[in-house]
Scaffold this motif. Structure first.
Motif, PDB file in Angstrom:
ATOM      1  N   VAL A 197     -10.870   3.048   3.952  1.00  0.00           N
ATOM      2  CA  VAL A 197     -10.209   1.847   3.437  1.00  0.00           C
ATOM      3  C   VAL A 197      -8.798   2.177   2.969  1.00  0.00           C
ATOM      4  N   GLU A 198      -8.657   3.287   2.243  1.00  0.00           N
ATOM      5  CA  GLU A 198      -7.336   3.687   1.752  1.00  0.00           C
ATOM      6  C   GLU A 198      -6.356   3.899   2.903  1.00  0.00           C
ATOM      7  N   ASP A 199      -6.799   4.582   3.951  1.00  0.00           N
ATOM      8  CA  ASP A 199      -5.897   4.884   5.068  1.00  0.00           C
ATOM      9  C   ASP A 199      -5.471   3.613   5.800  1.00  0.00           C
ATOM     10  N   CYS A 200      -6.400   2.674   5.969  1.00  0.00           N
ATOM     11  CA  CYS A 200      -6.056   1.403   6.619  1.00  0.00           C
ATOM     12  C   CYS A 200      -5.060   0.619   5.770  1.00  0.00           C
ATOM     13  N   ALA A 201      -5.258   0.623   4.455  1.00  0.00           N
ATOM     14  CA  ALA A 201      -4.347  -0.095   3.570  1.00  0.00           C
ATOM     15  C   ALA A 201      -2.962   0.554   3.566  1.00  0.00           C
ATOM     16  N   VAL A 202      -2.906   1.878   3.617  1.00  0.00           N
ATOM     17  CA  VAL A 202      -1.625   2.586   3.646  1.00  0.00           C
ATOM     18  C   VAL A 202      -0.823   2.189   4.887  1.00  0.00           C
ATOM     19  N   VAL A 203      -1.492   2.139   6.035  1.00  0.00           N
ATOM     20  CA  VAL A 203      -0.808   1.741   7.272  1.00  0.00           C
ATOM     21  C   VAL A 203      -0.322   0.302   7.171  1.00  0.00           C
ATOM     22  N   ALA A 204      -1.167  -0.587   6.659  1.00  0.00           N
ATOM     23  CA  ALA A 204      -0.784  -1.999   6.532  1.00  0.00           C
ATOM     24  C   ALA A 204       0.409  -2.165   5.597  1.00  0.00           C
ATOM     25  N   GLU A 205       0.389  -1.485   4.452  1.00  0.00           N
ATOM     26  CA  GLU A 205       1.496  -1.580   3.502  1.00  0.00           C
ATOM     27  C   GLU A 205       2.777  -1.024   4.100  1.00  0.00           C
ATOM     28  N   HIS A 206       2.666   0.050   4.844  1.00  0.00           N
ATOM     29  CA  HIS A 206       3.840   0.636   5.487  1.00  0.00           C
ATOM     30  C   HIS A 206       4.458  -0.327   6.495  1.00  0.00           C
ATOM     31  N   LEU A 207       3.635  -0.963   7.300  1.00  0.00           N
ATOM     32  CA  LEU A 207       4.152  -1.886   8.312  1.00  0.00           C
ATOM     33  C   LEU A 207       4.702  -3.154   7.666  1.00  0.00           C
ATOM     34  N   ARG A 208       4.167  -3.528   6.508  1.00  0.00           N
ATOM     35  CA  ARG A 208       4.747  -4.661   5.779  1.00  0.00           C
ATOM     36  C   ARG A 208       6.109  -4.286   5.197  1.00  0.00           C
ATOM     37  N   ALA A 259     -19.737   0.282  12.088  1.00  0.00           N
ATOM     38  CA  ALA A 259     -19.230   1.021  10.934  1.00  0.00           C
ATOM     39  C   ALA A 259     -17.840   0.548  10.543  1.00  0.00           C
ATOM     40  N   GLY A 260     -17.043   0.139  11.543  1.00  0.00           N
ATOM     41  CA  GLY A 260     -15.733  -0.425  11.234  1.00  0.00           C
ATOM     42  C   GLY A 260     -15.834  -1.739  10.486  1.00  0.00           C
ATOM     43  N   GLY A 261     -16.919  -2.487  10.722  1.00  0.00           N
ATOM     44  CA  GLY A 261     -17.164  -3.713   9.973  1.00  0.00           C
ATOM     45  C   GLY A 261     -17.441  -3.427   8.506  1.00  0.00           C
ATOM     46  N   TYR A 262     -18.137  -2.322   8.250  1.00  0.00           N
ATOM     47  CA  TYR A 262     -18.368  -1.899   6.861  1.00  0.00           C
ATOM     48  C   TYR A 262     -17.037  -1.588   6.178  1.00  0.00           C
ATOM     49  N   THR A 263     -16.151  -0.883   6.874  1.00  0.00           N
ATOM     50  CA  THR A 263     -14.832  -0.576   6.315  1.00  0.00           C
ATOM     51  C   THR A 263     -14.059  -1.855   6.029  1.00  0.00           C
ATOM     52  N   ALA A 264     -14.103  -2.812   6.971  1.00  0.00           N
ATOM     53  CA  ALA A 264     -13.383  -4.078   6.780  1.00  0.00           C
ATOM     54  C   ALA A 264     -13.926  -4.834   5.564  1.00  0.00           C
ATOM     55  N   LEU A 265     -15.245  -4.857   5.391  1.00  0.00           N
ATOM     56  CA  LEU A 265     -15.826  -5.545   4.246  1.00  0.00           C
ATOM     57  C   LEU A 265     -15.484  -4.840   2.934  1.00  0.00           C
ATOM     58  N   GLN A 266     -15.484  -3.508   2.957  1.00  0.00           N
ATOM     59  CA  GLN A 266     -15.090  -2.777   1.754  1.00  0.00           C
ATOM     60  C   GLN A 266     -13.620  -3.039   1.420  1.00  0.00           C
ATOM     61  N   ALA A 267     -12.780  -3.150   2.451  1.00  0.00           N
ATOM     62  CA  ALA A 267     -11.367  -3.460   2.215  1.00  0.00           C
ATOM     63  C   ALA A 267     -11.224  -4.841   1.589  1.00  0.00           C
ATOM     64  N   ALA A 268     -12.084  -5.774   2.005  1.00  0.00           N
ATOM     65  CA  ALA A 268     -12.037  -7.132   1.450  1.00  0.00           C
ATOM     66  C   ALA A 268     -12.452  -7.159  -0.011  1.00  0.00           C
ATOM     67  N   GLY A 269     -13.072  -6.095  -0.482  1.00  0.00           N
ATOM     68  CA  GLY A 269     -13.500  -6.030  -1.866  1.00  0.00           C
ATOM     69  C   GLY A 269     -12.536  -5.281  -2.764  1.00  0.00           C
ATOM     70  N   HIS A 270     -11.373  -4.913  -2.228  1.00  0.00           N
ATOM     71  CA  HIS A 270     -10.379  -4.189  -3.004  1.00  0.00           C
ATOM     72  C   HIS A 270      -9.067  -4.976  -3.026  1.00  0.00           C
ATOM     73  N   PRO A 271      -8.291  -4.859  -4.100  1.00  0.00           N
ATOM     74  CA  PRO A 271      -6.950  -5.439  -4.058  1.00  0.00           C
ATOM     75  C   PRO A 271      -6.120  -4.700  -3.029  1.00  0.00           C
ATOM     76  N   GLY A 272      -5.292  -5.403  -2.307  1.00  0.00           N
ATOM     77  CA  GLY A 272      -4.506  -4.746  -1.272  1.00  0.00           C
ATOM     78  C   GLY A 272      -3.796  -5.751  -0.408  1.00  0.00           C
ATOM     79  N   PRO A 273      -3.350  -5.328   0.759  1.00  0.00           N
ATOM     80  CA  PRO A 273      -2.478  -6.159   1.584  1.00  0.00           C
ATOM     81  C   PRO A 273      -3.194  -7.185   2.441  1.00  0.00           C
ATOM     82  N   PHE A 274      -4.532  -7.150   2.491  1.00  0.00           N
ATOM     83  CA  PHE A 274      -5.229  -7.938   3.495  1.00  0.00           C
ATOM     84  C   PHE A 274      -5.492  -9.367   3.024  1.00  0.00           C
ATOM     85  N   ALA A 275      -5.072 -10.324   3.876  1.00  0.00           N
ATOM     86  CA  ALA A 275      -5.280 -11.748   3.590  1.00  0.00           C
ATOM     87  C   ALA A 275      -6.613 -12.238   4.106  1.00  0.00           C
TER      88      ALA A 275
END
Length: 379
Positions: A222-233, A250-266
């Motif tokens: 989740v952290e690595d995906c958010a880092v890439v998203a923030e960088h591209l923003r 397993a990627g769906g699990y990562t996406a759901l965990q990302a949705a449960g954290h503050p970050g760049p994803f809408a």
């Protein structure tokens, strides 16, 4: 095949002595979380043909009995780890950034580096797209765990910020193949940039990189995906408020965990997702259970009360790998809490959404989901 050096290399036992066939700081096989791979084969002259992975591209290398090596099929950028040799011919499932996976053949007796040729009668194969895809770039950004590499696809002619979709590979110890991918092209053709992240735990970068995810699944990825998203923003590639994350299994699990954290994803899309790693661990084949057990950590099961952004859940009712009933219950619990969530249950759909009608329906639902979020007034 052993990763005793930290890299999956092939070894030979001859006269009681074990030697490495191709000593190389690269993985010559994927992580063994699935069975049935054939990542090496034997040519008629005693040469050994190997796949060599770096996380994005896969090369074919032939090593003769004297230890001399040469590359095969340099026109291919991605090769499935299934090698078939019939006499002097080598057959593989290969692809390039402008051609989808298909059967390719090579002549092992050729003296010079030889390109692979497609094995189909019609030169205008369906694997060739009706347009020229924009070739992706491989970039890196510095994150909390070191440098994070990703494959970036941008719409043709994009000169300003565009919506961004971060795609998470399945596995989670999979790689990001450098090949034509129709799902990625679907979103690129609708004006999205797509970033495919080689997060910590991925295959192709050696044992240390792969095993760092042990006990941290749902965290480091989740952290690595958010880092890439923030960088591209921050660099103006991604449009603020229009950054999404999507993953399957397993990627769906990562996406759901990302949705449960503050970050760049809408918004987040979870397809055939693992929701509770502990429950999933009990359902996998016995030889995979040790791997599933060592991956899961404090992140635990995804719970609806932790979700912080709109979520789209897509699942097939006939999924035999992850649980449709678990996804349905998750959707019902989300709905009870309110929010702009959505779901799609595909009757008789399998884990991979293999039926073309299921794949089309899922893609359109995902695109509509993102468009609905982007149409909302910005605060």
């Amino acid at each position: 095949m052993s990763d005793r050096t930290g890299w999956w290399n092939l070894y030979r036992l001859r006269d009681g002595v074990v030697t490495v066939v191709l000593p190389i700081d690269a993985d010559c096989a994927p992580a063994p979380w699935e069975a049935g791979y054939q990542s090496y084969g034997f040519g008629p002259d005693g040469a050994v043909v190997l796949t060599v992975l770096d996380g994005f591209s896969t090369e074919l290398v032939a090593v003769d009995p004297a230890g001399e090596r040469r590359r095969l099929g340099p026109n291919l950028t991605s090769v499935k780890p299934y090698i078939a040799v019939d006499g002097s011919r080598l057959a593989v499932i290969g692809s390039t950034p402008s051609s989808a996976p298909g059967l390719w053949s090579l002549d092992l007796t050729a003296q010079a580096d030889v390109s692979a040729v497609p094995l189909h009668a019609d030169p205008e194969s369906e694997s060739a797209p009706p347009w020229t895809p924009v070739l992706p770039t491989i970039d890196t950004v510095l994150g909390g765990g070191g440098r994070v590499s990703y494959l970036l696809h941008r719409p043709a002619g994009a000169s300003s910020s565009v919506p961004l979709l971060v795609r998470v590979h399945p596995g989670p110890t999979d790689d990001v193949p450098l090949r034509l991918d129709w799902t990625t092209q679907f979103f690129v053709s609708h004006g999205f940039a797509v970033a495919e992240v080689l997060h910590r735990g991925s295959t192709g970068r050696g044992r240390a990189f792969r095993q760092v995810l042990h006990g941290h699944w749902g965290e480091y990825d989740v952290e690595d995906c958010a880092v890439v998203a923030e960088h591209l923003r921050s660099t103006g590639v991604a449009l603020t408020g229009a950054i999404f994350i999507s993953g399957a299994s397993a990627g769906g699990y990562t996406a759901l965990q990302a949705a449960g954290h503050p970050g760049p994803f809408a918004g987040a899309t979870a397809i055939s997702a693992i929701i509770d790693p502990a429950r999933w661990e009990l359902s996998v084949p016995e030889f995979q259970r040790a791997h599933a057990a060592v991956l899961r950590g404090p992140a635990g099961a995804v719970t609806p009360d932790r979700i912080r952004c709109p979520v789209l859940v897509i699942h097939g009712s006939a999924d035999t790998i992850t649980f449709a009933e678990e996804a349905v219950q998750f959707v019902q619990d989300l709905a009870a809490l309110g929010g702009d969530h959505d779901s799609l249950l595909l009757e008789d759909g399998d884990h991979y959404l293999s039926a073309p009608a299921d794949r089309e329906q899922a893609l359109r639902a995902e695109l509509d989901f993102y468009r609905r979020i982007m149409s909302r007034p910005r605060r």
